[in-house]
Motif scaffolding. Structure first.
Motif, short mmCIF file in Angstrom:
data_model
loop_
_atom_site.label_atom_id
_atom_site.label_comp_id
_atom_site.label_asym_id
_atom_site.label_seq_id
_atom_site.Cartn_x
_atom_site.Cartn_y
_atom_site.Cartn_z
N MET A 1 0.86 -1.18 0.00
CA MET A 1 0.00 0.00 0.00
C MET A 1 0.90 1.23 0.00
N ASN A 2 0.72 2.10 -1.00
CA ASN A 2 1.56 3.28 -1.07
C ASN A 2 0.95 4.45 -0.30
N THR A 3 1.64 5.56 -0.31
CA THR A 3 1.23 6.72 0.48
C THR A 3 -0.08 7.30 -0.02
N GLU A 4 -0.30 7.28 -1.33
CA GLU A 4 -1.54 7.83 -1.88
C GLU A 4 -2.75 7.00 -1.44
N GLU A 5 -2.60 5.68 -1.40
CA GLU A 5 -3.70 4.83 -0.95
C GLU A 5 -3.99 5.06 0.52
N LYS A 6 -2.94 5.23 1.33
CA LYS A 6 -3.14 5.48 2.75
C LYS A 6 -3.87 6.80 2.98
N SER A 7 -3.48 7.84 2.24
CA SER A 7 -4.14 9.13 2.43
C SER A 7 -5.58 9.08 1.95
N SER A 8 -5.84 8.34 0.88
CA SER A 8 -7.20 8.20 0.38
C SER A 8 -8.08 7.44 1.37
N ASN A 9 -7.53 6.38 1.95
CA ASN A 9 -8.29 5.62 2.95
C ASN A 9 -8.51 6.46 4.20
N GLY A 10 -7.51 7.22 4.60
CA GLY A 10 -7.67 8.10 5.76
C GLY A 10 -8.70 9.17 5.52
N LEU A 11 -8.69 9.73 4.32
CA LEU A 11 -9.67 10.75 3.95
C LEU A 11 -11.08 10.18 3.98
N LEU A 12 -11.22 8.95 3.49
CA LEU A 12 -12.53 8.31 3.50
C LEU A 12 -13.00 8.03 4.92
N LYS A 13 -12.09 7.58 5.78
CA LYS A 13 -12.46 7.32 7.17
C LYS A 13 -12.89 8.60 7.87
N VAL A 14 -12.14 9.68 7.69
CA VAL A 14 -12.49 10.96 8.30
C VAL A 14 -13.85 11.44 7.79
N GLY A 15 -14.08 11.31 6.49
CA GLY A 15 -15.36 11.74 5.92
C GLY A 15 -16.53 10.95 6.46
N LEU A 16 -16.37 9.63 6.53
CA LEU A 16 -17.46 8.79 7.03
C LEU A 16 -17.74 9.02 8.52
N ILE A 17 -16.69 9.06 9.31
CA ILE A 17 -16.88 9.26 10.76
C ILE A 17 -17.48 10.64 11.02
N GLY A 18 -16.97 11.66 10.34
CA GLY A 18 -17.52 13.01 10.50
C GLY A 18 -18.97 13.10 10.07
N THR A 19 -19.32 12.42 8.98
CA THR A 19 -20.70 12.42 8.50
C THR A 19 -21.62 11.76 9.51
N VAL A 20 -21.21 10.63 10.05
CA VAL A 20 -22.04 9.92 11.03
C VAL A 20 -22.23 10.77 12.29
N ILE A 21 -21.16 11.35 12.79
CA ILE A 21 -21.27 12.16 14.01
C ILE A 21 -22.13 13.40 13.77
N ALA A 22 -21.90 14.09 12.66
CA ALA A 22 -22.70 15.28 12.37
C ALA A 22 -24.17 14.92 12.15
N ALA A 23 -24.43 13.80 11.49
CA ALA A 23 -25.82 13.38 11.28
C ALA A 23 -26.48 13.02 12.60
N LEU A 24 -25.77 12.33 13.47
CA LEU A 24 -26.33 12.01 14.79
C LEU A 24 -26.66 13.28 15.57
N CYS A 25 -25.79 14.25 15.50
CA CYS A 25 -26.01 15.48 16.25
C CYS A 25 -27.10 16.33 15.61
N CYS A 26 -27.28 16.23 14.30
CA CYS A 26 -28.32 17.01 13.63
C CYS A 26 -29.72 16.42 13.84
N PHE A 27 -29.80 15.10 13.76
CA PHE A 27 -31.12 14.47 13.72
C PHE A 27 -31.55 13.82 15.02
N THR A 28 -30.74 13.89 16.04
CA THR A 28 -31.12 13.38 17.34
C THR A 28 -30.87 14.48 18.37
#
Length: 79
Positions: A1-28
Protein backbone atom coordinates in the motif's frame (compact mmCIF):
# COMPACT_ATOMS: atom_id res chain seq x y z
CA UNK A 1 0.00 0.00 0.00
CA UNK A 2 1.56 3.28 -1.07
CA UNK A 3 1.23 6.72 0.48
CA UNK A 4 -1.54 7.83 -1.88
CA UNK A 5 -3.70 4.83 -0.95
CA UNK A 6 -3.14 5.48 2.75
CA UNK A 7 -4.14 9.13 2.43
CA UNK A 8 -7.20 8.20 0.38
CA UNK A 9 -8.29 5.62 2.95
CA UNK A 10 -7.67 8.10 5.76
CA UNK A 11 -9.67 10.75 3.95
CA UNK A 12 -12.53 8.31 3.50
CA UNK A 13 -12.46 7.32 7.17
CA UNK A 14 -12.49 10.96 8.30
CA UNK A 15 -15.36 11.74 5.92
CA UNK A 16 -17.46 8.79 7.03
CA UNK A 17 -16.88 9.26 10.76
CA UNK A 18 -17.52 13.01 10.50
CA UNK A 19 -20.70 12.42 8.50
CA UNK A 20 -22.04 9.92 11.03
CA UNK A 21 -21.27 12.16 14.01
CA UNK A 22 -22.70 15.28 12.37
CA UNK A 23 -25.82 13.38 11.28
CA UNK A 24 -26.33 12.01 14.79
CA UNK A 25 -26.01 15.48 16.25
CA UNK A 26 -28.32 17.01 13.63
CA UNK A 27 -31.12 14.47 13.72
CA UNK A 28 -31.12 13.38 17.34
CA UNK A 29 -31.28 15.46 20.52
CA UNK A 30 -27.80 14.21 21.48
CA UNK A 31 -26.13 17.62 21.69
CA UNK A 32 -29.20 19.30 23.17
CA UNK A 33 -29.20 16.88 26.10
CA UNK A 34 -25.43 17.13 26.49
CA UNK A 35 -25.42 20.93 26.44
CA UNK A 36 -28.34 21.06 28.89
CA UNK A 37 -26.50 18.73 31.27
CA UNK A 38 -23.37 20.87 31.12
CA UNK A 39 -25.29 24.12 31.50
CA UNK A 40 -24.84 25.46 27.99
CA UNK A 41 -28.49 25.32 26.94
CA UNK A 42 -28.30 28.88 25.59
CA UNK A 43 -26.01 27.64 22.79
CA UNK A 44 -28.58 25.15 21.47
CA UNK A 45 -30.21 27.79 19.24
CA UNK A 46 -26.97 28.22 17.30
CA UNK A 47 -26.27 24.53 16.67
CA UNK A 48 -27.93 24.58 13.25
CA UNK A 49 -25.50 27.25 12.07
CA UNK A 50 -22.61 24.89 12.78
CA UNK A 51 -23.99 21.38 12.34
CA UNK A 52 -25.68 21.68 8.96
CA UNK A 53 -22.64 23.17 7.18
CA UNK A 54 -20.41 20.62 8.94
CA UNK A 55 -22.68 17.82 7.73
CA UNK A 56 -22.49 19.17 4.18
CA UNK A 57 -18.71 19.46 4.32
CA UNK A 58 -18.28 15.92 5.61
CA UNK A 59 -20.64 14.53 2.97
CA UNK A 60 -18.67 16.34 0.25
CA UNK A 61 -15.43 15.05 1.75
CA UNK A 62 -16.76 11.48 1.66
CA UNK A 63 -17.90 11.87 -1.96
CA UNK A 64 -14.51 13.29 -2.93
CA UNK A 65 -12.66 10.42 -1.21
CA UNK A 66 -14.84 7.84 -2.95
CA UNK A 67 -14.35 9.57 -6.31
CA UNK A 68 -10.59 9.68 -5.79
CA UNK A 69 -10.49 6.02 -4.77
CA UNK A 70 -12.59 5.03 -7.80
CA UNK A 71 -10.38 7.04 -10.16
CA UNK A 72 -7.26 5.41 -8.74
CA UNK A 73 -8.77 1.92 -9.09
CA UNK A 74 -9.82 2.63 -12.66
CA UNK A 75 -6.35 3.90 -13.51
CA UNK A 76 -4.66 0.87 -11.94
CA UNK A 77 -6.91 -1.48 -13.94
CA UNK A 78 -5.87 0.21 -17.19
CA UNK A 79 -2.19 -0.39 -16.46
Amino acid sequence: MNTEEKSSNGLLKVGLIGTVIAALCCFTPLLVVLFAAVGLAAVVGYLDFVLLPALGIFILLTIYALWRKNARNTQSQRN
